[in-house]
Design an enzyme around this catalytic site. Structure first.
Site, mmCIF file in Angstrom:
data_model
loop_
_atom_site.group_PDB
_atom_site.id
_atom_site.type_symbol
_atom_site.label_atom_id
_atom_site.label_comp_id
_atom_site.label_asym_id
_atom_site.label_seq_id
_atom_site.Cartn_x
_atom_site.Cartn_y
_atom_site.Cartn_z
ATOM 1 N N LYS A 1 0.804 -1.212 0.000
ATOM 2 C CA LYS A 1 0.000 0.000 0.000
ATOM 3 C C LYS A 1 0.847 1.277 0.000
ATOM 4 O O LYS A 1 0.653 2.167 -0.833
ATOM 5 C CB LYS A 1 -0.888 -0.046 1.241
ATOM 6 C CG LYS A 1 -1.675 1.172 1.502
ATOM 7 C CD LYS A 1 -2.225 1.122 2.921
ATOM 8 C CE LYS A 1 -1.107 1.243 3.929
ATOM 9 N NZ LYS A 1 -1.500 1.862 5.190
ATOM 10 N N THR A 2 1.803 1.337 0.909
ATOM 11 C CA THR A 2 2.628 2.537 1.006
ATOM 12 C C THR A 2 3.445 2.725 -0.261
ATOM 13 O O THR A 2 3.657 3.850 -0.726
ATOM 14 C CB THR A 2 3.563 2.447 2.220
ATOM 15 O OG1 THR A 2 2.780 2.072 3.359
ATOM 16 C CG2 THR A 2 4.227 3.779 2.496
ATOM 17 N N ASP B 1 -4.229 8.206 2.999
ATOM 18 C CA ASP B 1 -3.813 6.888 3.477
ATOM 19 C C ASP B 1 -4.828 6.402 4.516
ATOM 20 O O ASP B 1 -5.458 7.213 5.194
ATOM 21 C CB ASP B 1 -2.427 7.041 4.119
ATOM 22 C CG ASP B 1 -1.782 5.707 4.440
ATOM 23 O OD1 ASP B 1 -2.212 4.700 3.854
ATOM 24 O OD2 ASP B 1 -0.860 5.680 5.267
ATOM 25 N N GLU B 2 -4.987 5.098 4.667
ATOM 26 C CA GLU B 2 -5.892 4.527 5.673
ATOM 27 C C GLU B 2 -7.276 5.178 5.627
ATOM 28 O O GLU B 2 -7.809 5.605 6.650
ATOM 29 C CB GLU B 2 -5.311 4.690 7.082
ATOM 30 C CG GLU B 2 -3.917 4.132 7.264
ATOM 31 C CD GLU B 2 -3.886 2.635 7.539
ATOM 32 O OE1 GLU B 2 -4.901 1.956 7.284
ATOM 33 O OE2 GLU B 2 -2.834 2.157 7.977
ATOM 34 N N GLN C 1 -9.920 -3.756 7.463
ATOM 35 C CA GLN C 1 -9.024 -3.400 8.567
ATOM 36 C C GLN C 1 -9.513 -2.168 9.311
ATOM 37 O O GLN C 1 -8.731 -1.461 9.966
ATOM 38 C CB GLN C 1 -7.599 -3.168 8.066
ATOM 39 C CG GLN C 1 -6.937 -4.437 7.568
ATOM 40 C CD GLN C 1 -5.453 -4.237 7.328
ATOM 41 O OE1 GLN C 1 -4.672 -4.098 8.256
ATOM 42 N NE2 GLN C 1 -5.062 -4.207 6.057
ATOM 43 N N ARG D 1 -0.865 -10.242 10.592
ATOM 44 C CA ARG D 1 0.440 -9.709 11.029
ATOM 45 C C ARG D 1 1.541 -10.741 10.829
ATOM 46 O O ARG D 1 2.723 -10.416 10.841
ATOM 47 C CB ARG D 1 0.435 -9.317 12.516
ATOM 48 C CG ARG D 1 -0.504 -8.196 12.933
ATOM 49 C CD ARG D 1 -0.407 -7.001 12.063
ATOM 50 N NE ARG D 1 -1.409 -7.041 11.003
ATOM 51 C CZ ARG D 1 -1.371 -6.306 9.922
ATOM 52 N NH1 ARG D 1 -0.386 -5.471 9.719
ATOM 53 N NH2 ARG D 1 -2.316 -6.395 9.001
#
Length: 762
Positions: A33-34, A217-218, A249, A631
């Site tokens: 994503k980043t 973002d997010e 998420q 995770r």
DNA sequence: GGCCTGCAGCTTTTT
DNA sequence: GCTGCAGGCC
């Protein structure tokens, strides 16, 4: 350019090179994503579609903002300092500092953190004799923050009962108090900016025209006000908003995040391009299958299924402990085995639903002598002694901050008692001024002691007029008497160390923010010569562009104080040590580890009992579980316990319902018998051990899987039901059935010899 | 002014 | 069962 885009997978490439329209990128866990966000920015700049100043990139945490900046400067040979990449709050702070007059704020307005806000509210309740049994400060704070997060002022609210009427009144009074003191809380930063831009057309149009590309973002974590803010900034989508997020998420509904913003965004911003990043670069297959199938139990998803090229890897280990104590011991025993096998301690994480669970685990780790770090806890700028020092600095920059005044007027003790403060309060209320300003009205002994406190502050300010920030901090630590005070305390050594650390923090801040090392910490009133690029609007009003260097809108001191509120600093986590990682699932979001334990998987704890009362509460818990599972890179353990101490009582728990929602095929249940074997020869749960209970179902599934050619966890497409995930398989030969979750179309059991299914994506 | 005691609260957290 | 805070007492 070639360089920039190579190594991107097809979906990532498509997202990065989208045309200049609003787009929604559904980015699964571990899908890069980043990378997509930063490459998109770099690509826009490199292809000449936009200059760096035309970009606005918004994140939620400072960490994410810093990460983006770091990656961007590695990609592009440009100075990133002038770029507008930051948190919602950081960017709003910058806008409000620049346009402080239009926003009706003093130039040196200060930012309340949550602690400060709560104490400000307590003070307000006292001043107005409010019954704090009926109106607990915390509830008042929630009420105010909820209203602000929704973008609503007290004046716009309507009361349906006496209780609510009082709350609204307190909201109004609180805002007045903040205004008088020149302070703003976190939500206010956003609301003020929103109101400023709504009301001021030239200003609004200026920024709208400037930021042709807005990246978020997010996105699933945005609240209603942040969504409105984005709409305003983009001119209802006239600028291209590139929203990246993952509805699966979304775990922050409790603080106002609204996943619904994603769907709203799709329609309101007329999104033509929805791109799903489903290729996962983090976890092995069994872990992803577990995650995919678990989350397929949620309704109203945008729909997404993670896949990997990494192979199935190991099944997830499930362990049932008899007590929370034994659970902790087992986790430690198993961790020891891993460490003996060469695993780094920092690649072992223990995740739990609530902080209270860490105690038992910490205790066991401590006894075993294994180094560990616990995330969360007090951050640097939240420590009492540091807050005291900050309060002195705040008073030097804005003496009307009553919270700061009250915090240190008698700390260290200088004979200013409750009675004196009461008199001062009365005078301040009578004249409608701050405590600091009311001091000259005081007479007698009270007047003398208060007067000398004011002299202390004024003296420090005068003395440090030409000082750079670090020297100023040094002087204040001394002059305030804080260092001397803690020197007399038995346990004061740590506190003194923390205080001294502040000089370093100031040094680092000054150099990172691009102030000269010797720039005076104080700044006079802004002169026109200092002003950045001046814009004159149609009415002849001057508008400053917030692009002006920070140093012209904020003195180093003001900026440092903002920094202390907006970036509370690290917690005590001792960096450098190779230590096991303990944290809540919430704080694990965005992190990844080779080995992950999820502890306390019991009904009532995870999913938490309080979640069952809330709307969609269990779905949020399921998303939380999804975050926890994703995770893990290689090895995942899920642990639950028959009994657990909670609120001083032993509770008997049943295992979490989430176990029933996981593919049996991807799990390996460990029984106490098998466990004894490991304790004996000190092998970890990853050496081949016999499957124990749960084996029947797994066997059935394996048979069905083999004869049907389908796999649990596989993404499929059906002509009528759309996309879905295989959740269970049974039968054999031509007689296989698949249970498939089709999301909004529900759960279906289909006969595989009849149903026409297509494989998706693998 | 500081220490002591009693009592409430107890899911998650960033800014 | 533990923590944090508020109020009372010396």
């Amino acid at each position: 350019m070639q360089n920039l885009l190579h190594n991107l997978n097809p979906e990532q490439l498509a997202a990065v090179t989208l045309p200049a329209q609003s787009a929604l990128i559904l980015a699964g866990a571990g899908s890069g994503k980043t990378r997509v966000l930063t490459t998109r920015i770099a690509w826009l700049i490199q292809t000449g579609q936009i200059s760096p100043s035309g970009i606005l990139a918004v994140t939620f945490t400072n960490k994410a903002a810093k990460e983006m900046l770091a990656r961007l400067s590695a990609m592009l040979p440009i100075n990133t300092r002038g770029m507008w990449i930051g948190t919602f709050h950081g960017l709003c702070n910058r806008l409000l500092r620049t346009h402080y007059k239009d926003a009706a704020l003093p130039q040196t307005f200060q930012i309340l953190d949550t602690q400060d806000q709560l104490s400000a509210i307590k003070r307000l309740l006292k001043a107005f004799n409010v019954d704090d049994d009926k109106f607990p400060a915390k509830n008042v704070m929630y009420f105010i923050n909820n209203a602000k997060d929704a973008g609503v002022r007290a004046a716009q609210m309507e009361a349906f009962d006496a209780n609510e009427r009082k709350m609204i009144e307190l909201y109004e009074l609180y805002d007045e108090q903040c205004q008088r003191e020149g302070v703003v809380d976190f939500a206010e930063l956003l609301l003020r900016t929103y109101e400023l831009l709504s009301r001021n057309q030239p200003l609004r149009e200026h920024y709208q025209q400037r930021f042709r590309h807005i990246l978020v973002d997010e996105f699933q974590d945005t609240n209603d006000l942040q969504y409105k803010w984005l709409k305003l900034m983009s001119g209802q989508g006239a600028s291209a908003v590139f929203a990246v997020g993952d509805d699966d998420q979304s775990i922050y509904a409790f603080r106002g995040a609204n996943v619904g913003n994603m769907r709203a965004f799709e329609t309101e911003f007329r999104v033509q391009n929805l791109i799903k990043l489903e290729q996962n670069y983090r976890s092995h297959g069994h872990i992803l299958d577990a995650a995919n199938i678990l989350i397929s139990n949620n309704s109203r998803r945008l729909g997404k299924n993670l896949r990997t090229d990494a192979g199935q890897g190991e099944p997830v280990r499930v362990y049932e402990a008899t007590s929370d104590l034994q659970e902790a011991q087992w986790i430690i025993e198993e961790s020891k085995n891993l460490i003996n096998e060469g695993v780094k301690r920092s690649e072992i994480a223990v995740l739990y639903r609530s902080n209270a669970q860490s105690r038992v685990i910490e205790h066991a780790l401590f006894s075993a002598g294994i180094p560990y770090t616990v995330y969360g806890g007090l951050r640097y700028f939240q420590r009492a002694e540091v807050k005291h020092a900050i309060a002195y600095l705040q008073l030097m920059d804005n003496p009307h901050n009553d919270s700061a005044f009250l915090r240190v007027v008698n700390f260290p003790a200088r004979g200013i008692g409750v009675r004196t403060i009461e008199l001062l309060q009365n005078a301040a209320t009578q004249y409608g001024i701050s405590l600091y300003a009311a001091v000259p009205y005081m007479t007698g002994k009270a007047g003398a002691s208060l007067g000398s406190f004011v002299k202390l502050i004024e003296g420090a300010r005068f003395e440090t007029q030409q000082f750079a920030l670090p020297e100023l901090v040094r002087v204040v630590l001394d002059a305030s008497g804080l260092l001397a005070h803690y020197a007399t305390e038995k346990e004061g050594a740590d506190r003194i160390e923390n205080l001294e650390q502040m000089v370093n923090a100031a040094k680092q801040f000054v150099s990172e923010e691009g102030y000269g090392q010797d720039a005076p910490a104080h700044l006079g009133p802004r002169s026109d010569a200092q002003a950045g690029q001046a814009i004159v609007n149609a009415d002849g009003l001057e508008i400053l562009d917030a692009d002006a260097p920070l140093s012209t809108v904020m003195s180093p001191l003001s900026a440092f104080l903002s920094h202390a509120s907006l970036e509370a600093g690290d917690n005590q986590a001792q960096a450098g040590q190779d230590a096991m990682q303990l944290m809540t699932v919430h704080s694990a979001k965005g992190l990844e580890f080779d080995n992950v334990f999820i502890a306390g998987l019991e009904e009532g704890l995870f999913p938490h009992e309080s979640s069952s009362k809330e709307n969609d509460g269990v779905e949020e818990e399921r998303r939380l579980m999804y975050v926890a599972i994703t995770r893990a890179r290689k090895r995942l353990y899920m642990v639950f316990s028959q009994t657990r101490m909670l609120h001083g009582q032993t509770r008997y728990n049943v295992r979490s319902r989430f176990f029933d929602e996981l593919p049996e095929e991807s799990l390996k249940w460990l029984s106490p018998r098998v466990q004894a074997q490991w304790f004996g020869n000190r092998k970890s749960a990853w050496d081949d051990a016999p499957l124990t209970f749960g084996a029947d179902k797994a066997l059935t599934q394996r048979v069905a899987q083999k004869s049907s050619g389908w796999r649990i966890g596989e993404a499929v497409s059906h002509s009528r039901f759309g996309e879905g995930v295989i959740v269970n398989l049974e039968g054999s030969g031509d007689n296989c059935r698949a249970q498939i979750n089709f999301g909004s179309h529900g759960m279906k059991v289909l006969d595989l010899s009849v149903a026409k299914l297509e494989k998706l994506g693998r």
